[in-house]
Enzyme design. Structure first.
Site, mmCIF file in Angstrom:
data_model
loop_
_atom_site.group_PDB
_atom_site.id
_atom_site.type_symbol
_atom_site.label_atom_id
_atom_site.label_comp_id
_atom_site.label_asym_id
_atom_site.label_seq_id
_atom_site.Cartn_x
_atom_site.Cartn_y
_atom_site.Cartn_z
ATOM 1 N N LYS A 76 0.800 -1.199 0.074
ATOM 2 C CA LYS A 76 -0.061 -0.061 -0.048
ATOM 3 C C LYS A 76 0.883 1.290 0.024
ATOM 4 C CE LYS A 76 -3.732 2.422 2.333
ATOM 5 N NZ LYS A 76 -4.557 2.525 3.550
ATOM 6 N N LYS A 93 -2.092 -1.541 -3.816
ATOM 7 C CA LYS A 93 -2.982 -0.338 -3.781
ATOM 8 C C LYS A 93 -2.048 0.914 -3.957
ATOM 9 C CE LYS A 93 -6.001 1.726 -0.637
ATOM 10 N NZ LYS A 93 -6.255 2.073 0.595
ATOM 11 N N TYR A 130 -14.870 0.704 -7.292
ATOM 12 C CA TYR A 130 -16.147 1.618 -7.133
ATOM 13 C C TYR A 130 -17.140 1.204 -8.392
ATOM 14 C CZ TYR A 130 -13.453 3.473 -3.157
ATOM 15 O OH TYR A 130 -12.942 3.493 -2.216
#
Ligand code: PBG
Length: 339
Positions: free
Chosen positions: A205, A259, A324
């Site tokens: 991340k 990510k 999303y």
């Protein structure tokens, strides 16, 4: 290449295989299916409430009753899992983040509601990190100098993870980037009898500027002082991701994640080639916002560009994608099947 695999032109004509739809389908190497999707959702207090997130057109923060309607559609579409993010009321954000281990906190109530209604028809993931609960917006506990404390934070993360597991969550996603948290959470889950809970480690991340809209959505952005560079990874580093992955694997992660997504597909490939656990990637809020903004202007064609972005994740080696766009994609795929 050590051996000749292709005839030169004109015997070799790569376009031959691309001439027709049936042929393109026949030789296609990668595919996006509904089974590859995890849908992140934002939850707020209240009833019958849907609040648009300005920087993420089409994304809303929803109260738990509305969440159940969205999850019902996700189940109908066959989306395998959702990931829940709470927008904690301001007065519950404190220096010690204690709301994170309140059994009746917003995200736990949301998990219980979804699990009571849908059981194993859908997997529920929750984030383990303190940023929804700290007054300062950092993912960990800080000292007077503002330093994010590793070992003290781990104790808090363990309480948070146990709390979420007790509420019925299926996948714990430590997104905090503290050293050693996967091992601590794994041991605590085993001891508490939550042996089936999957840990999807946010392994690589990065300290990314692409998280801006997410921080608006959960309300941690405005309060955040400084940045997260002492714990999230430097965007300049790739080899370091291998080290993080090796540690998470050794500590008992069930799957690992990269990510952000699109700007980090090289890291997805690197981890896929070096780790046998499933590798996930998160197409984060800023990536969503960029695509949405360009589409809203008519500069990009939404359905095509979104599907292309997702097949790129698959090509890079992602076993699944947090996006999303998950509901839109699942609807498009269902339409295709129906037509
Ligand atoms: C919390 C967390 C963040 C995201 C997921 N979990 C933000 C951050 O680390 O600041 C970002 C997701 C997105 O941008 O879509 N630790």
């Amino acid at each position: 290449m050590a051996f000749a695999t292709h005839a030169p032109y004109p015997a070799g004509r790569p376009r031959r295989l691309r001439r027709t739809d049936w042929s393109r389908r026949l030789v296609r190497e990668h595919e996006v299916t509904v089974n590859d999707l995890i849908w992140p959702l934002f939850v707020i207090e209240g009833e019958k409430t849907r609040q648009p997130v300005a920087s993420m057109p089409g994304v809303e923060r929803v109260s738990i009753d509305e969440l159940l309607r969205d999850v019902e559609e996700a189940v109908a579409l066959g989306i395998p899992a959702i990931s829940l993010f709470p927008n904690t009321p301001d007065d519950l954000r404190t220096a010690d983040a204690r709301e994170a281990w309140n059994p009746d906190n917003l995200v736990c109530r949301a998990v219980r509601a979804v699990k009571e209604r849908f059981g194993d028809a859908i997997g529920v993931m929750t984030d383990v990190a303190l940023d929804p609960y700290t007054a300062h917006g950092q993912d960990g506990l800080i000292n007077d100098e503002g330093e994010v404390l590793n070992d003290e934070t781990i104790e808090a993360l363990v309480k948070q993870a146990l709390n979420q597991a007790a509420a019925g969550c299926d996948i714990i996603g430590p997104s905090d980037m503290m050293d050693g948290r996967v091992a601590a959470i794994r041991a605590a889950l085993e001891e508490a009898g939550h042996k089936h809970v999957h840990i999807m480690a946010y392994t690589a991340k990065y300290a990314s500027a692409f998280y801006g809209p997410f921080r608006d959505a959960v309300g941690s952005g405005a309060r955040l002082q400084g940045d997260k560079r002492t714990y999230q990874m430097d965007p300049a580093n790739a080899r370091e991701a291998l080290r993080e992955a090796a540690m998470d694997v050794a500590e008992g992660a069930d799957s690992i994640m990269v990510k952000p997504g699109m700007p980090y597909l090289d890291i997805v490939r690197l981890l896929k080639d070096n780790v046998t656990l499933p590798v996930f990637a998160y197409q984060v809020s800023g990536e969503y916002a960029m695509l949405k903004a360009a589409c809203a202007n008519g500069w990009l064609e939404e359905r095509k560009v979104v599907m292309e972005s997702l097949v790129a994740f698959r090509r890079a080696g992602a076993d699944g994608i947090l996006t999303y766009f998950a509901r839109d994609v699942a609807r498009w795929l269902a339409q295709e099947k129906g037509s």
